[in-house]
Design a protein around this motif. Structure first.
Motif, PDB file in Angstrom:
ATOM      1  N   GLN A   1       0.823  -1.216   0.000  1.00  0.00           N
ATOM      2  CA  GLN A   1       0.000   0.000   0.000  1.00  0.00           C
ATOM      3  C   GLN A   1       0.855   1.263   0.000  1.00  0.00           C
ATOM      4  N   HIS A   2       2.123   1.141   0.346  1.00  0.00           N
ATOM      5  CA  HIS A   2       3.022   2.301   0.443  1.00  0.00           C
ATOM      6  C   HIS A   2       4.046   2.351  -0.688  1.00  0.00           C
ATOM      7  N   VAL A   3       3.860   1.511  -1.700  1.00  0.00           N
ATOM      8  CA  VAL A   3       4.808   1.405  -2.814  1.00  0.00           C
ATOM      9  C   VAL A   3       4.155   1.933  -4.088  1.00  0.00           C
ATOM     10  N   GLY A   4       4.951   2.618  -4.908  1.00  0.00           N
ATOM     11  CA  GLY A   4       4.461   3.072  -6.213  1.00  0.00           C
ATOM     12  C   GLY A   4       4.461   4.577  -6.331  1.00  0.00           C
ATOM     13  N   ASP A   5       3.877   5.045  -7.393  1.00  0.00           N
ATOM     14  CA  ASP A   5       3.876   6.481  -7.695  1.00  0.00           C
ATOM     15  C   ASP A   5       3.290   7.330  -6.573  1.00  0.00           C
ATOM     16  N   ASP A   6       2.252   6.850  -5.922  1.00  0.00           N
ATOM     17  CA  ASP A   6       1.616   7.612  -4.848  1.00  0.00           C
ATOM     18  C   ASP A   6       2.109   7.195  -3.469  1.00  0.00           C
ATOM     19  N   GLY A   7       3.047   6.247  -3.422  1.00  0.00           N
ATOM     20  CA  GLY A   7       3.518   5.722  -2.145  1.00  0.00           C
ATOM     21  C   GLY A   7       4.805   6.360  -1.666  1.00  0.00           C
ATOM     22  N   LYS A   8       5.256   5.915  -0.525  1.00  0.00           N
ATOM     23  CA  LYS A   8       6.481   6.443   0.077  1.00  0.00           C
ATOM     24  C   LYS A   8       7.729   5.798  -0.497  1.00  0.00           C
ATOM     25  N   PHE A   9       7.570   4.633  -1.158  1.00  0.00           N
ATOM     26  CA  PHE A   9       8.717   3.874  -1.655  1.00  0.00           C
ATOM     27  C   PHE A   9       8.580   3.605  -3.146  1.00  0.00           C
TER      28      PHE A   9
END
Length: 60
Positions: free
Chosen positions: A18-26
């Motif tokens: 949920q925290h990975v990718g274009d909108d994520g932190k990583f």
């Protein structure tokens, strides 16, 4: 950089994803795992420092 294989429970993978990718932190999952490991090691170093088990830089 060496590659390793680890078993991770699905619910943790789901939470991290949920925290990975274009909108994520990583940027990617590997970046999230590396960051988490670095933070954990920093916290353990701080605990060891407070308990007198880790020498400060410059000490012998």
């Amino acid at each position: 950089m060496p590659k390793i294989s680890v078993e991770i429970p699905q619910h943790i993978i789901d939470d991290v994803s949920q925290h990975v990718g274009d909108d994520g932190k990583f940027v990617n999952f590997s970046d999230a795992v590396r960051t988490a490991l670095r933070k954990m090691l920093d916290q353990l170093d701080e605990i060891d420092r407070r308990q007198g088990r880790l020498k400060e830089e410059g000490e012998e």
